[in-house]
Design a protein around this motif. Structure first.
Motif, PDB file in Angstrom:
ATOM      1  N   THR A 237       0.813  -1.221   0.000  1.00 46.03           N
ATOM      2  CA  THR A 237       0.000   0.000   0.000  1.00 46.03           C
ATOM      3  C   THR A 237       0.839   1.260   0.000  1.00 46.03           C
ATOM      4  O   THR A 237       0.346   2.340  -0.344  1.00 46.03           O
ATOM      5  CB  THR A 237      -0.915   0.035   1.228  1.00 46.03           C
ATOM      6  OG1 THR A 237      -0.105  -0.028   2.429  1.00 46.03           O
ATOM      7  CG2 THR A 237      -1.878  -1.150   1.211  1.00 46.03           C
ATOM      8  N   HIS A 238       2.102   1.142   0.379  1.00 45.17           N
ATOM      9  CA  HIS A 238       2.943   2.328   0.458  1.00 45.17           C
ATOM     10  C   HIS A 238       4.414   1.939   0.398  1.00 45.17           C
ATOM     11  O   HIS A 238       4.757   0.755   0.459  1.00 45.17           O
ATOM     12  CB  HIS A 238       2.680   3.096   1.760  1.00 45.17           C
ATOM     13  CG  HIS A 238       3.012   2.302   3.002  1.00 45.17           C
ATOM     14  ND1 HIS A 238       2.091   1.493   3.633  1.00 45.17           N
ATOM     15  CD2 HIS A 238       4.172   2.176   3.706  1.00 45.17           C
ATOM     16  CE1 HIS A 238       2.653   0.914   4.683  1.00 45.17           C
ATOM     17  NE2 HIS A 238       3.917   1.302   4.747  1.00 45.17           N
ATOM     18  N   TYR A 254       3.022  11.667   5.250  1.00 45.95           N
ATOM     19  CA  TYR A 254       4.378  11.322   4.845  1.00 45.95           C
ATOM     20  C   TYR A 254       5.390  11.916   5.826  1.00 45.95           C
ATOM     21  O   TYR A 254       6.359  11.252   6.210  1.00 45.95           O
ATOM     22  CB  TYR A 254       4.639  11.816   3.425  1.00 45.95           C
ATOM     23  CG  TYR A 254       6.052  11.652   2.939  1.00 45.95           C
ATOM     24  CD1 TYR A 254       6.693  10.422   3.013  1.00 45.95           C
ATOM     25  CD2 TYR A 254       6.761  12.723   2.403  1.00 45.95           C
ATOM     26  CE1 TYR A 254       7.998  10.261   2.561  1.00 45.95           C
ATOM     27  CE2 TYR A 254       8.063  12.575   1.951  1.00 45.95           C
ATOM     28  CZ  TYR A 254       8.671  11.344   2.042  1.00 45.95           C
ATOM     29  OH  TYR A 254       9.966  11.193   1.605  1.00 45.95           O
ATOM     30  N   HIS A 259       5.575   7.099   5.268  1.00 47.60           N
ATOM     31  CA  HIS A 259       4.832   6.262   4.318  1.00 47.60           C
ATOM     32  C   HIS A 259       4.503   7.090   3.082  1.00 47.60           C
ATOM     33  O   HIS A 259       3.785   8.085   3.154  1.00 47.60           O
ATOM     34  CB  HIS A 259       3.551   5.737   4.966  1.00 47.60           C
ATOM     35  CG  HIS A 259       3.807   4.774   6.077  1.00 47.60           C
ATOM     36  ND1 HIS A 259       2.797   4.236   6.864  1.00 47.60           N
ATOM     37  CD2 HIS A 259       4.968   4.231   6.533  1.00 47.60           C
ATOM     38  CE1 HIS A 259       3.327   3.418   7.752  1.00 47.60           C
ATOM     39  NE2 HIS A 259       4.643   3.400   7.571  1.00 47.60           N
ATOM     40  N   THR A 261       2.960   7.402  -0.781  1.00 44.74           N
ATOM     41  CA  THR A 261       2.043   6.849  -1.776  1.00 44.74           C
ATOM     42  C   THR A 261       1.827   7.896  -2.866  1.00 44.74           C
ATOM     43  O   THR A 261       2.296   9.032  -2.759  1.00 44.74           O
ATOM     44  CB  THR A 261       0.676   6.497  -1.152  1.00 44.74           C
ATOM     45  OG1 THR A 261       0.022   7.710  -0.746  1.00 44.74           O
ATOM     46  CG2 THR A 261       0.832   5.578   0.049  1.00 44.74           C
TER      47      THR A 261
END
Length: 469
Positions: A237-238, A254, A259, A261
């Protein structure tokens, strides 16, 4: 066989050697599926990038020597300096087929890595890998590179209008019109959508005004891929990375977790869109405390039409579509959501922005009055008509309507007779104005009627003396 040759053989074969089996496709349906990723390279194999002429994606890139790049930039002359960023300085140059066969004659921008700067070989390598393989009308075109000893240079197409940051915040001669701002936003959005929709997704990670370059027609292109990275694939997912980017543009999740994306890019794009709407920088310590962070201050006001009008860039002077501004503001509000899942995809952003270019309910701009040149017969006739207060059509005067022309002459003679016996008690200074005046300035000085400066003085003097009589 040396490790370097083994590594090169592996890269080429892994991409171009088709494997015929029931479990794997026989051919690559998309070039991106064959794209070399940063993750494909280990630190021990980075040295192979110093010779990309035979690599899987290097055939369309030119390998320049340091001597050649010094030649085309006049030894990196300060007169050719275009700017400076985190990577290093950028110089203007010119290449043609005399320098290297097959080269199109064109201006180029040569970016030189600052050996003492924050970025280094990894960022240079990322630009070569991504821009060497990814081609799109809204990504800046990488023409070639130089990797010689410790020197790392990149050669791009030259973008005539520079970057969005300079045009939006540092250009004092004229502001960017509303439709041009929309065009730039759409171009940047298309570039990001292309990256996110690759079979091997790419997260740009550094969306900001200074990284959006503009060509002569204000087409936007993303540049500076030094911080770009491969996005999550499969069930992931990331991507977890160290936090990098620019303060004021990075997505909050972030910054807090690392994380990364595609939604992180969407948030950053929302900041740029907000800058285009308000004409304000994402972060500015010179503003009042509560306004220093643009997102925190402006986002709550984006959904209220009356508040939106107050935060819109005043330099637009109301010359924008109210409906278009409202929809763009609503989109920015969604992009800037603190919840990544609430943000739209970049493809949705493009589909939302494109129809706004067709909205034609933009108010008509201010009327600009051009002071007539002395000696112009047509302008002098028009001025006489206004001076004596007689209203008639311009066509009638041009067609030589004698009866009305006689009326004008009679009224002029009457004014001249009165003028002979009058003594001017007060001299009025002549109007000092440039050749072209805005309607606002003239109305303040002259009232609702428009006159030439010289004749206005005479008319005001007459009115003053008539009052005294």
């Amino acid at each position: 066989m040396s490790f370097k040759k083994l590594a090169m053989k592996y890269f080429i074969l892994s991409c171009f050697k088709a494997k015929c089996s029931d479990l794997q496709p026989k051919v690559c349906e998309k070039t991106s599926s064959c794209r070399l990723s940063l993750s494909d390279l280990s630190n021990s194999s980075l040295s192979i990038m110093s010779d990309l002429s035979n690599s899987l994606f290097g055939s369309n890139l030119h390998i320049f020597t340091l001597k050649e790049l010094k030649l085309i930039t006049q030894n990196f002359s300060k007169s050719n300096l275009l700017g400076e960023g985190g990577f290093g300085q950028v110089f203007k140059g010119f290449v043609d087929d005399k320098l290297r066969p097959g080269l199109e004659a064109q201006c180029v921008a040569v970016k030189v890595l600052d050996l003492e700067g924050k970025q280094g070989h990894r960022e240079w390598l990322a630009e070569v890998i991504f821009l060497g393989q990814l081609k799109h009308s809204h990504l800046v075109n990488l023409i070639g590179y130089c990797c010689e000893d410790e020197h790392r240079l990149l050669v791009y197409e030259y973008m005539e209008r520079g970057n969005l940051e300079n045009k939006l915040f540092k250009c004092y001669s004229a502001t960017l019109p509303w439709l041009t701002r929309l065009k730039i936003a759409i171009g940047a959005a298309k570039g990001l959508a292309f990256l996110h929709e690759e079979q091997k997704p790419v997260i740009y990670r550094d969306v900001k005004a200074s990284n959006i370059l503009l060509d002569s027609d204000y087409n936007a292109k993303l540049s500076d891929f030094g911080l770009a990275t491969d996005g999550p694939e499969g069930d992931k997912t990331h991507v977890t990375t160290s936090v990098m980017g620019t303060h004021g543009y990075a997505a909050p999740e972030y910054v807090m977790t690392g994380h990364l994306t595609a939604m992180s890019d969407v948030f950053s794009f929302g900041v740029v869109l907000l800058e285009l709407l308000t004409g304000k920088r994402s972060v500015d310590k010179n503003r009042p405390n509560r306004e220093q962070n643009l997102v925190e201050w402006a986002r709550p006001q984006l959904k209220d039409l009356h508040k939106l009008e107050r935060i819109m860039d005043p330099r637009l002077d109301g010359q924008y579509s109210t409906e278009g501004a409202r929809k763009a503001a609503s989109l920015a509000y969604q992009c800037l959501s603190n919840h990544p899942r609430s943000r739209p995809t970049m493809r949705t952003v493009v589909k939302t922005l494109e129809p706004l270019l067709d909205l034609n309910n933009i108010p008509i701009g201010h009327f600009v009055y051009v002071v007539p040149n002395e000696g112009s017969s047509e302008n002098s006739m028009q001025t006489r008509r206004q001076e004596v207060g007689y209203e008639c059509d311009d066509d009638e005067l041009r067609n030589g309507n004698k009866s009305e022309a006689e009326k004008i002459e009679k009224k002029e003679k009457g004014h001249n007779r009165r003028r002979k016996g009058l003594r001017h008690k007060r001299q009025i200074k002549p109007l000092r104005s440039p050749t072209v005046n805005s309607d606002t300035a003239l109305y303040k000085t002259l009232g609702t009627s428009l006159y030439s400066p010289k004749e206005v003085v005479e008319t005001k003097c007459i009115d003053q003396n008539m009052t005294d009589i």
